[in-house]
Design an enzyme around this catalytic site. Structure first.
Site, PDB file in Angstrom:
ATOM      1  N   CYS A  77       0.720  -1.284   0.049  1.00  0.00           N
ATOM      2  CA  CYS A  77      -0.053  -0.085  -0.052  1.00  0.00           C
ATOM      3  C   CYS A  77       0.865   1.279  -0.117  1.00  0.00           C
ATOM      4  O   CYS A  77       1.504   1.644  -0.982  1.00  0.00           O
ATOM      5  CB  CYS A  77      -0.890  -0.066   1.144  1.00  0.00           C
ATOM      6  SG  CYS A  77      -2.459   1.159   0.922  1.00  0.00           S
ATOM      7  N   HIS A 178      -3.768  -4.507  -0.314  1.00  0.00           N
ATOM      8  CA  HIS A 178      -3.380  -5.062   0.867  1.00  0.00           C
ATOM      9  C   HIS A 178      -3.192  -6.429   1.076  1.00  0.00           C
ATOM     10  O   HIS A 178      -4.390  -7.129   0.711  1.00  0.00           O
ATOM     11  CB  HIS A 178      -4.329  -4.654   2.221  1.00  0.00           C
ATOM     12  CG  HIS A 178      -4.409  -3.182   2.513  1.00  0.00           C
ATOM     13  ND1 HIS A 178      -3.618  -2.673   3.254  1.00  0.00           N
ATOM     14  CD2 HIS A 178      -5.021  -2.070   1.844  1.00  0.00           C
ATOM     15  CE1 HIS A 178      -3.421  -1.314   3.571  1.00  0.00           C
ATOM     16  NE2 HIS A 178      -4.435  -0.788   2.417  1.00  0.00           N
ATOM     17  N   GLU A 180      -2.540  -8.394   2.839  1.00  0.00           N
ATOM     18  CA  GLU A 180      -2.843  -9.036   4.484  1.00  0.00           C
ATOM     19  C   GLU A 180      -4.483  -8.887   4.420  1.00  0.00           C
ATOM     20  O   GLU A 180      -5.010  -9.738   5.454  1.00  0.00           O
ATOM     21  CB  GLU A 180      -2.174  -8.451   5.535  1.00  0.00           C
ATOM     22  CG  GLU A 180      -2.691  -7.066   5.689  1.00  0.00           C
ATOM     23  CD  GLU A 180      -2.291  -5.779   4.690  1.00  0.00           C
ATOM     24  OE1 GLU A 180      -2.832  -4.524   5.086  1.00  0.00           O
ATOM     25  OE2 GLU A 180      -1.517  -6.070   3.894  1.00  0.00           O
TER      26      GLU A 180
END
Length: 196
Positions: A77, A178, A180
């Site tokens: 990001c 992202h 994650e």
């Protein structure tokens, strides 16, 4: 395997730590130059605003260290945007200059709101980060600024025009989305990074 997560108060660190824990991997959150330099892999996540991130990186001397690293490095990001040369955000900020792109703001339109937030599929995938993935796979984005498509682009997304969803230069990899927060697809990308 030693994994360092660069600590520059960039936000979103806990989500990355949890994602790595789910893979059975422990990482060290650190700004210590020696720890970062000797790590097998380095992650550089971030949320927020580029100017304050660069102030913190400069205050800790990380702006000089990070471009010299030779091990696999993954920006996430804001961590991707910071690898560029310059951003329009906040009236303009000089970045780390590791990759040859300038970060620009999405134009707001009635159909396309800024920030670009939500799930989007990846296109034009290339390189080891995307092994086992295809243009049918979706990842999660939250951003108002982006890197244009260039020779460094290893994945694209469109909002509405194509932009760099992921980039690479030598050992430096980065994703605008992202990893994650992108479910099984993001997990696969992290696993592929850990295999580099």
């Amino acid at each position: 395997m030693e994994i360092a997560i660069v600590d520059y108060k960039g936000g979103n660190v806990q989500s990355v730590l949890f994602a790595l824990e789910r893979l059975g991997v422990q990482a060290t959150l650190t700004a210590d130059h020696d720890v970062i330099r000797r790590a097998d892999k380095v992650l550089f996540p971030g949320e927020g605003e580029a100017a304050s991130a660069m102030r913190e990186l400069r205050a800790q001397g990380l702006h000089e260290l990070l471009p010299t690293l030779t091990q696999p490095f993954l920006g996430i990001c804001l961590g991707m945007q910071l690898l560029g040369r310059h951003t329009q955000e906040g009236g303009g900020t000089e970045l780390l200059g590791i990759l040859p792109f300038d970060v620009v703001r999405f134009p707001a339109t009635p159909e396309y709101k800024v920030p670009h937030m939500g799930w989007n599929n990846l296109q034009a995938l290339r390189g080891p980060l995307f092994e086992g993935l295809s243009a049918e796979d979706y990842v999660y984005f939250v951003h108002s600024y982006y890197a244009p498509v260039g020779e460094y682009t290893i994945a694209e997304a469109a909002y509405p025009a194509p932009f760099s969803a992921a980039v690479q230069h030598e050992n430096f990899y980065a994703a605008q989305f992202h990893t994650e927060k992108s479910g099984p697809v993001g997990t696969r990308i992290l696993e592929n990074f850990l295999k580099l």
